[in-house]
Design an enzyme around this catalytic site. Structure first.
Site, PDB file in Angstrom:
ATOM      1  NE  ARG A  23      -6.897   6.897   3.669  1.00 46.91           N
ATOM      2  CZ  ARG A  23      -7.023   6.801   4.996  1.00 46.91           C
ATOM      3  NH1 ARG A  23      -5.997   6.453   5.733  1.00 46.91           N
ATOM      4  NH2 ARG A  23      -8.164   7.060   5.577  1.00 46.91           N
ATOM      5  N   GLY A  46       4.212  -4.236   6.030  1.00 47.95           N
ATOM      6  CA  GLY A  46       4.257  -3.260   4.954  1.00 47.95           C
ATOM      7  C   GLY A  46       5.108  -2.050   5.236  1.00 47.95           C
ATOM      8  CG  HIS A  47       4.825   2.261   7.566  1.00 49.03           C
ATOM      9  ND1 HIS A  47       5.481   2.792   8.646  1.00 49.03           N
ATOM     10  CD2 HIS A  47       4.642   3.282   6.715  1.00 49.03           C
ATOM     11  CE1 HIS A  47       5.664   4.084   8.454  1.00 49.03           C
ATOM     12  NE2 HIS A  47       5.164   4.411   7.299  1.00 49.03           N
ATOM     13  CG  ASP A 103      -1.900  -1.056   1.323  1.00 51.89           C
ATOM     14  OD1 ASP A 103      -2.085  -1.762   0.317  1.00 51.89           O
ATOM     15  OD2 ASP A 103      -2.509  -1.216   2.401  1.00 51.89           O
ATOM     16  CG  HIS A 104       2.982   1.642   3.270  1.00 56.48           C
ATOM     17  ND1 HIS A 104       2.146   2.425   4.013  1.00 56.48           N
ATOM     18  CD2 HIS A 104       2.874   0.390   3.772  1.00 56.48           C
ATOM     19  CE1 HIS A 104       1.561   1.682   4.942  1.00 56.48           C
ATOM     20  NE2 HIS A 104       1.997   0.441   4.815  1.00 56.48           N
ATOM     21  NE  ARG A 108      -8.140   3.448   4.414  1.00 54.53           N
ATOM     22  CZ  ARG A 108      -8.047   3.178   5.720  1.00 54.53           C
ATOM     23  NH1 ARG A 108      -7.060   2.439   6.179  1.00 54.53           N
ATOM     24  NH2 ARG A 108      -8.918   3.675   6.559  1.00 54.53           N
ATOM     25  CD  GLU A 117      -2.945  -9.903   9.141  1.00 50.48           C
ATOM     26  OE1 GLU A 117      -3.087 -10.592   8.113  1.00 50.48           O
ATOM     27  OE2 GLU A 117      -2.480  -8.746   9.146  1.00 50.48           O
ATOM     28  CG  HIS A 125      -1.164  -2.649  12.121  1.00 53.18           C
ATOM     29  ND1 HIS A 125      -0.593  -1.521  12.625  1.00 53.18           N
ATOM     30  CD2 HIS A 125      -2.048  -2.224  11.187  1.00 53.18           C
ATOM     31  CE1 HIS A 125      -1.127  -0.457  12.038  1.00 53.18           C
ATOM     32  NE2 HIS A 125      -2.014  -0.864  11.158  1.00 53.18           N
ATOM     33  CG  HIS A 136      -6.620  -1.908   3.070  1.00 57.61           C
ATOM     34  ND1 HIS A 136      -6.510  -1.427   4.351  1.00 57.61           N
ATOM     35  CD2 HIS A 136      -7.945  -1.880   2.781  1.00 57.61           C
ATOM     36  CE1 HIS A 136      -7.717  -1.134   4.817  1.00 57.61           C
ATOM     37  NE2 HIS A 136      -8.599  -1.391   3.870  1.00 57.61           N
ATOM     38  CB  THR A 188      -6.128  -1.049  10.003  1.00 63.96           C
ATOM     39  OG1 THR A 188      -6.071  -0.974   8.589  1.00 63.96           O
ATOM     40  CG2 THR A 188      -7.366  -1.798  10.418  1.00 63.96           C
TER      41      THR A 188
HETATM   42  N1  PXP Z   1      -2.314  -6.431   8.277  1.00 62.93           N
HETATM   43  C1  PXP Z   1      -3.415  -5.632   8.237  1.00 62.93           C
HETATM   44  C2  PXP Z   1      -4.746  -6.269   8.397  1.00 62.93           C
HETATM   45  C3  PXP Z   1      -3.292  -4.236   7.987  1.00 62.93           C
HETATM   46  O1  PXP Z   1      -4.375  -3.468   7.936  1.00 62.93           O
HETATM   47  C4  PXP Z   1      -1.997  -3.706   7.781  1.00 62.93           C
HETATM   48  C5  PXP Z   1      -1.841  -2.248   7.481  1.00 62.93           C
HETATM   49  O2  PXP Z   1      -2.383  -1.946   6.249  1.00 62.93           O
HETATM   50  C6  PXP Z   1      -0.905  -4.578   7.821  1.00 62.93           C
HETATM   51  C7  PXP Z   1      -1.093  -5.929   8.100  1.00 62.93           C
HETATM   52  C8  PXP Z   1       0.489  -4.104   7.609  1.00 62.93           C
HETATM   53  O3  PXP Z   1       0.822  -3.191   8.611  1.00 62.93           O
HETATM   54  P1  PXP Z   1       2.150  -2.344   8.495  1.00 62.93           P
HETATM   55  O4  PXP Z   1       2.058  -1.551   7.230  1.00 62.93           O
HETATM   56  O5  PXP Z   1       2.140  -1.509   9.720  1.00 62.93           O
HETATM   57  O6  PXP Z   1       3.298  -3.314   8.442  1.00 62.93           O
END
Ligand code: PXP
Length: 246
Positions: free
Chosen positions: A51, A216-217, A11-12, A47, A153, A194, A45, A103
């Site tokens: 976005r 992700g991030h 996503d990022h 959304r 999850e 997350h 994701h 989230t």
């Molecule tokens: N899992 C879910 C369900 C999420 O909503 C997210 C964030 O989009 C992630 C994993 C990944 O989180 P992060 O980007 O903080 O690693």
């Protein structure tokens, strides 16, 4: 050794692209690079406000990758239709608030049972696995099973936030571990996601019930300094190292 899979959330990359309104960096190219560098899956994701990831991104990603796509979505009729249309390996249902940056918590199954049940049935009828993003709670896990989920999850955000800020995350860790054991016992596949970083994935890898991490991030952030390939490689090495010591 049965290692947890590493799903990379891209996503990022879309956020970065959209910040300038250009057509780069490309989320599809990112997904293909993740695949090449050893990711076991891609998470995206879509959304409701689009976005970051756009409809065309999801379609292009699934057309081009060979590894499974974990499609994150809010429990809306629109998203169910899109999911059925693109046919990912799994749909991860997450709560969504327009004003949130990311989230913020797991979905409350008890409160949203009537909303979730027909959507889960419809997704499963189309042979797509259903994952529910929930907080580490036995009650939520039990409900996830009852409502037909294949996977849960567990939200690791608070644990990871504490580790990043050098606070004591032991209580959160124990809660996640207990939830993982319980989910596994009642036959749900267990994923974690997350806020996970190189530091926080260490302890989390010691939970042997974990079948998949979705990250992700931090992977995309770390890519600025060491590149996407090294970022993925390092996560895989840490997970492998911790598993070896179990
Ligand atoms: N899992 C879910 C369900 C999420 O909503 C997210 C964030 O989009 C992630 C994993 C990944 O989180 P992060 O980007 O903080 O690693």
């Amino acid at each position: 050794m049965n290692l947890p899979r590493l799903g990379v959330n891209i996503d990022h990359v879309a956020t970065l692209r959209n910040a300038r309104g250009e057509n780069y960096p490309s989320p599809v190219q990112a997904a293909l690079s993740c695949e090449k560098y050893g990711a076991d899956g891609i998470t995206a994701h879509l959304r409701e406000d689009r976005r970051h990831i756009r409809d065309t991104d999801v379609r292009d990603i699934i057309k081009n990758i060979k590894i499974p796509l974990n499609f994150e979505m809010a429990p809306t009729n629109e998203m169910v239709e899109i999911a059925i249309n693109i046919n990912p390996n799994a749909c991860c249902i997450v709560p969504e608030k327009r004003e949130e940056v990311t989230t913020e918590g797991g979905i409350d199954i008890k409160k949203n049972q009537d909303l979730l049940l027909p959507k889960i049935e419809k997704i499963k009828k189309n042979n797509i696995l259903v994952s529910l993003f929930i907080d580490a709670s036995a009650e939520q896990i039990k409900l996830a099973k009852e409502i037909g989920a294949d996977i849960v999850e567990i939200h690791t955000g608070e644990y990871c936030r504490k580790i990043n800020n050098l606070e004591d995350g032991q209580n959160e860790f124990e809660r996640i571990k207990e939830a993982a054991i319980f989910a596994d016992e009642i036959g749900l596949e267990l994923h974690l996601g997350h806020g996970i970083t190189f530091d926080s994935v260490k302890e989390l890898s010691k939970i042997k019930e974990v079948k998949e991490f979705n990250i992700g991030h931090f992977i995309i952030s770390e890519s600025v300094f060491i590149g996407l390939q090294n970022s993925i490689k390092k996560f895989k090495e840490i997970i492998q190292e911790e598993r070896k010591n179990l």
